[in-house]
Write a protein that holds these residues in place. Structure first.
Motif, PDB file in Angstrom:
ATOM      1  N   ASP A 137       0.951  -1.301   0.338  1.00 44.34           N
ATOM      2  CA  ASP A 137      -0.173   0.027  -0.216  1.00 44.34           C
ATOM      3  C   ASP A 137       0.699   1.104  -0.171  1.00 44.34           C
ATOM      4  N   LEU A 138       0.588   1.917  -0.388  1.00 45.08           N
ATOM      5  CA  LEU A 138       1.503   3.601  -0.399  1.00 45.08           C
ATOM      6  C   LEU A 138       2.319   3.580  -1.425  1.00 45.08           C
ATOM      7  N   ALA A 139       2.440   2.722  -2.496  1.00 44.85           N
ATOM      8  CA  ALA A 139       3.605   2.337  -2.411  1.00 44.85           C
ATOM      9  C   ALA A 139       3.924   3.637  -4.065  1.00 44.85           C
ATOM     10  N   MET A 140       4.982   3.834  -3.997  1.00 45.69           N
ATOM     11  CA  MET A 140       5.539   4.917  -5.145  1.00 45.69           C
ATOM     12  C   MET A 140       6.135   4.688  -6.342  1.00 45.69           C
ATOM     13  N   ASN A 141       5.679   5.148  -7.193  1.00 47.03           N
ATOM     14  CA  ASN A 141       6.305   4.054  -8.759  1.00 47.03           C
ATOM     15  C   ASN A 141       5.956   2.987  -8.658  1.00 47.03           C
ATOM     16  N   PRO A 142       4.966   2.075  -8.600  1.00 50.31           N
ATOM     17  CA  PRO A 142       4.979   1.261  -8.437  1.00 50.31           C
ATOM     18  C   PRO A 142       4.957   0.618  -9.496  1.00 50.31           C
ATOM     19  N   SER A 143       4.678   1.471 -10.939  1.00 53.69           N
ATOM     20  CA  SER A 143       5.412   0.985 -12.456  1.00 53.69           C
ATOM     21  C   SER A 143       6.455   0.675 -13.161  1.00 53.69           C
ATOM     22  N   LEU A 144       7.602   0.983 -11.820  1.00 51.90           N
ATOM     23  CA  LEU A 144       9.237   0.756 -11.954  1.00 51.90           C
ATOM     24  C   LEU A 144       9.251  -0.592 -11.393  1.00 51.90           C
ATOM     25  N   THR A 145       8.153  -0.988 -10.469  1.00 46.17           N
ATOM     26  CA  THR A 145       8.616  -2.446  -9.953  1.00 46.17           C
ATOM     27  C   THR A 145       7.716  -3.588 -10.851  1.00 46.17           C
ATOM     28  N   SER A 146       7.269  -3.297 -12.470  1.00 46.20           N
ATOM     29  CA  SER A 146       6.664  -3.589 -12.685  1.00 46.20           C
ATOM     30  C   SER A 146       7.005  -5.237 -13.989  1.00 46.20           C
ATOM     31  N   GLY A 147       6.222  -5.324 -13.539  1.00 48.27           N
ATOM     32  CA  GLY A 147       6.438  -7.027 -14.606  1.00 48.27           C
ATOM     33  C   GLY A 147       6.628  -6.647 -16.260  1.00 48.27           C
ATOM     34  N   ILE A 148       6.458  -7.874 -16.949  1.00 42.40           N
ATOM     35  CA  ILE A 148       6.583  -7.259 -18.026  1.00 42.40           C
ATOM     36  C   ILE A 148       5.282  -7.517 -19.076  1.00 42.40           C
ATOM     37  N   PHE A 149       6.149  -6.406 -19.521  1.00 38.83           N
ATOM     38  CA  PHE A 149       5.173  -5.677 -20.882  1.00 38.83           C
ATOM     39  C   PHE A 149       4.025  -4.716 -19.671  1.00 38.83           C
ATOM     40  N   GLY A 150       5.290  -3.822 -19.083  1.00 41.73           N
ATOM     41  CA  GLY A 150       4.098  -2.583 -18.356  1.00 41.73           C
ATOM     42  C   GLY A 150       3.246  -2.930 -17.234  1.00 41.73           C
ATOM     43  N   ASP A 151       2.789  -4.291 -16.902  1.00 41.03           N
ATOM     44  CA  ASP A 151       1.781  -4.785 -16.063  1.00 41.03           C
ATOM     45  C   ASP A 151       2.396  -4.298 -14.611  1.00 41.03           C
ATOM     46  N   LEU A 152       0.682  -3.612 -14.369  1.00 41.47           N
ATOM     47  CA  LEU A 152       1.073  -3.255 -12.959  1.00 41.47           C
ATOM     48  C   LEU A 152       1.471  -4.538 -11.959  1.00 41.47           C
ATOM     49  N   PRO A 153       2.596  -4.044 -10.620  1.00 37.26           N
ATOM     50  CA  PRO A 153       2.964  -4.912 -10.088  1.00 37.26           C
ATOM     51  C   PRO A 153       0.966  -5.742  -9.223  1.00 37.26           C
ATOM     52  N   LEU A 154       1.239  -7.090  -8.992  1.00 38.59           N
ATOM     53  CA  LEU A 154       0.560  -7.717  -8.210  1.00 38.59           C
ATOM     54  C   LEU A 154       0.119  -7.159  -6.801  1.00 38.59           C
ATOM     55  N   ASN A 155      -0.591  -6.778  -6.423  1.00 38.49           N
ATOM     56  CA  ASN A 155      -1.090  -6.607  -4.601  1.00 38.49           C
ATOM     57  C   ASN A 155      -1.177  -4.847  -4.480  1.00 38.49           C
ATOM     58  N   THR A 156      -0.787  -4.321  -5.407  1.00 39.28           N
ATOM     59  CA  THR A 156      -0.299  -3.084  -4.759  1.00 39.28           C
ATOM     60  C   THR A 156      -1.487  -2.241  -5.045  1.00 39.28           C
ATOM     61  N   HIS A 157      -2.042  -1.859  -3.649  1.00 29.41           N
ATOM     62  CA  HIS A 157      -3.893  -0.811  -3.394  1.00 29.41           C
ATOM     63  C   HIS A 157      -3.717  -0.263  -4.034  1.00 29.41           C
ATOM     64  N   ARG A 158      -2.659   0.802  -2.927  1.00 30.65           N
ATOM     65  CA  ARG A 158      -2.459   1.722  -3.599  1.00 30.65           C
ATOM     66  C   ARG A 158      -1.635   2.988  -3.856  1.00 30.65           C
ATOM     67  N   GLY A 159      -1.391   3.423  -5.480  1.00 27.74           N
ATOM     68  CA  GLY A 159       0.108   3.689  -5.451  1.00 27.74           C
ATOM     69  C   GLY A 159       0.539   5.102  -6.512  1.00 27.74           C
ATOM     70  N   TYR A 160       1.364   5.868  -6.046  1.00 28.71           N
ATOM     71  CA  TYR A 160       1.586   6.987  -6.801  1.00 28.71           C
ATOM     72  C   TYR A 160       2.331   6.973  -7.782  1.00 28.71           C
ATOM     73  N   ASN A 161       2.679   6.986  -9.672  1.00 33.61           N
ATOM     74  CA  ASN A 161       4.283   7.598 -10.166  1.00 33.61           C
ATOM     75  C   ASN A 161       4.326   9.131 -10.978  1.00 33.61           C
TER      76      ASN A 161
END
Length: 176
Positions: A112-136
């Motif tokens: 929760d309250l992840a910062m820049n979650p897309s930077l830790t995303s999976g292949i092809f830019g998928d959102l990381p699993l289990n990120t509840h609230r995040g801000y890029n």
């Protein structure tokens, strides 16, 4: 709707828009001098202010006519991104979202309250699993689980609405 009521509601739209603009400015400032609490305070302020504008323009059924009339006066299109209060609801009803999540998931992983979650995303830019609230902060987007909200799009729509309000509201609201 009479002229005074119209002026009051448009004045409130202007006020809420200004609140959101100030919060967006504070949010941008956190990019340089990271303050975790100010980041989320600013995001929440934007969402609440935009939600308040949305409720004026797309009210409950009882006041539907007023919303139609205001949208016509202010030239607000049906597909305007301000009409969607989903993200505001995610944040406002966060406790319910937690209850719902754990009623279907017993795992111990909860990000929760992840910062820049897309930077830790999976292949092809998928959102990381289990990120509840995040801000890029790089593209000014919010994440809630598998959904994304572009704050830039919301802020542009708010600016356009503010411009359309100018002829109908008190000029004192436009002073900085």
């Amino acid at each position: 709707m009479n002229g005074l009521q119209e002026m009051i509601l448009i004045g409130e739209i202007v006020l809420q828009s200004k609140i959101a603009q100030r919060a967006a400015g504070r949010l941008r400032a956190t990019h340089e001098n990271f303050d975790h609490v100010e980041t989320w305070c600013s995001i929440q302020s934007i969402l609440v202010s935009v939600g308040n504008v949305s409720k004026i323009l797309w009210p409950i059924e009882k006041y539907k006519g007023r919303g139609v009339e205001l949208r016509k006066i202010l030239k607000v299109e049906k597909d305007n991104p301000l009409s969607n209060r989903k993200f505001r609801n995610h944040f406002e009803h966060y406790d319910e979202r937690v209850d719902e999540y754990f009623s279907y998931n017993s795992q111990g992983l909860y990000i929760d309250l992840a910062m820049n979650p897309s930077l830790t995303s999976g292949i092809f830019g998928d959102l990381p699993l289990n990120t509840h609230r995040g801000y890029n902060s790089f593209n000014n987007t919010l994440v809630f689980r598998d959904e994304m909200l572009d704050l830039n799009e919301i802020l542009v729509a708010l600016d356009d609405l503010l411009t359309n309000c100018k002829p109908y509201s008190l000029s004192t609201y436009y002073k900085k």
